[in-house]
Scaffold this motif. Structure first.
Motif, PDB file in Angstrom:
ATOM      1  N   SER A 162       2.393   1.750  -3.468  1.00  0.00           N
ATOM      2  CA  SER A 162       1.447   2.114  -4.521  1.00  0.00           C
ATOM      3  C   SER A 162       0.982   3.560  -4.393  1.00  0.00           C
ATOM      4  O   SER A 162       0.534   4.146  -5.365  1.00  0.00           O
ATOM      5  CB  SER A 162       0.238   1.183  -4.491  1.00  0.00           C
ATOM      6  OG  SER A 162      -0.509   1.384  -3.304  1.00  0.00           O
ATOM      7  N   GLN A 163       1.062   4.172  -3.257  1.00  0.00           N
ATOM      8  CA  GLN A 163       0.649   5.559  -3.074  1.00  0.00           C
ATOM      9  C   GLN A 163       1.799   6.485  -3.439  1.00  0.00           C
ATOM     10  O   GLN A 163       2.953   6.224  -3.089  1.00  0.00           O
ATOM     11  CB  GLN A 163       0.229   5.810  -1.623  1.00  0.00           C
ATOM     12  CG  GLN A 163      -1.013   5.067  -1.224  1.00  0.00           C
ATOM     13  CD  GLN A 163      -1.356   5.304   0.248  1.00  0.00           C
ATOM     14  OE1 GLN A 163      -0.599   5.930   0.976  1.00  0.00           O
ATOM     15  NE2 GLN A 163      -2.496   4.792   0.657  1.00  0.00           N
ATOM     16  N   ARG A 189       0.838  -1.203   0.000  1.00  0.00           N
ATOM     17  CA  ARG A 189       0.000   0.000   0.000  1.00  0.00           C
ATOM     18  C   ARG A 189       0.868   1.247   0.000  1.00  0.00           C
ATOM     19  O   ARG A 189       0.588   2.210  -0.709  1.00  0.00           O
ATOM     20  CB  ARG A 189      -0.901  -0.020   1.237  1.00  0.00           C
ATOM     21  CG  ARG A 189      -1.989   1.015   1.176  1.00  0.00           C
ATOM     22  CD  ARG A 189      -2.983   0.981   2.338  1.00  0.00           C
ATOM     23  NE  ARG A 189      -3.286  -0.351   2.787  1.00  0.00           N
ATOM     24  CZ  ARG A 189      -3.148  -0.766   4.047  1.00  0.00           C
ATOM     25  NH1 ARG A 189      -2.711   0.053   4.973  1.00  0.00           N
ATOM     26  NH2 ARG A 189      -3.447  -1.993   4.395  1.00  0.00           N
ATOM     27  N   GLN A 190       1.946   1.230   0.761  1.00  0.00           N
ATOM     28  CA  GLN A 190       2.833   2.393   0.812  1.00  0.00           C
ATOM     29  C   GLN A 190       3.535   2.600  -0.521  1.00  0.00           C
ATOM     30  O   GLN A 190       3.733   3.723  -0.954  1.00  0.00           O
ATOM     31  CB  GLN A 190       3.869   2.227   1.919  1.00  0.00           C
ATOM     32  CG  GLN A 190       3.303   2.379   3.301  1.00  0.00           C
ATOM     33  CD  GLN A 190       4.334   2.072   4.376  1.00  0.00           C
ATOM     34  OE1 GLN A 190       5.449   1.673   4.073  1.00  0.00           O
ATOM     35  NE2 GLN A 190       3.934   2.251   5.629  1.00  0.00           N
TER      36      GLN A 190
END
Length: 178
Positions: A151-152, A148-149
């Motif tokens: 991809s942001q 998630r980190q």
């Protein structure tokens, strides 16, 4: 040859051995079925019951007095009196019960230890499985957070506005003293 006291002793020992074996038969079977697979447990139960019978029967026999029953050179004596016959029966019965008690104590003590060891092993296995599941869950959470980190997009923090620093005099806002 005095056969009557010998027959009394053998009969008493056999009856007590049969009674004890019959009394504990169901307990022996249930205990072994709980510990072993059913096909094996039935055969072991038969073996244990035979062992209980054999040990309790031989425990009730008057082995130390065996020579006292048979004297090849003496003419047959009078049959034992009621008191003597009762003592022979009581000695045989108590010997058979004592031997059966020891065998059953050994059997049930051993099976109790096996049950405790089995439950301890199951508890340890369950604990290890829970720990492994917890570790894999944490690993999955960590990978998910990392993904998630990544991809942001990285956001830049803008500097905060500069505020003027005002120095106040001590006691300026405090209420007047009385």
């Amino acid at each position: 040859m005095d056969i009557q006291p010998l027959l009394l002793a053998y009969t008493a020992a056999a009856l007590v051995a049969l009674g004890v074996t019959a009394a504990f038969s169901a307990s022996i079977e249930q205990t072994l079925i709980r510990l072993l697979p059913e096909g094996v447990a039935i055969h072991w139960a038969k073996f244990i019951k035979f062992g209980v019978f054999a040990v309790s029967f031989t425990g009730g026999l008057p082995a130390p007095l065996g020579g006292g029953f048979i004297d090849r050179n003496a003419p047959p004596g009078p049959p034992p009196g009621v008191a003597e016959g009762l003592m022979i029966v009581m000695n045989s019965a108590s010997g058979a019960l004592m031997a059966a008690a020891w065998v059953l104590l050994a059997f049930f003590g051993t099976t109790l230890m096996a049950l405790i060891a089995g439950r301890a092993y199951q508890a340890l296995r369950k604990y290890r499985e829970e720990q492994a599941a917890e570790v894999s869950r944490r690993e999955a959470d960590r990978k998910e957070d990392k993904a998630r980190q990544e991809s942001q997009p990285v956001k830049r923090k803008e500097p905060a506005e500069a505020r003027p620093v005002v120095q106040e005099k001590p006691g300026a806002h405090s209420p007047p003293r009385r």
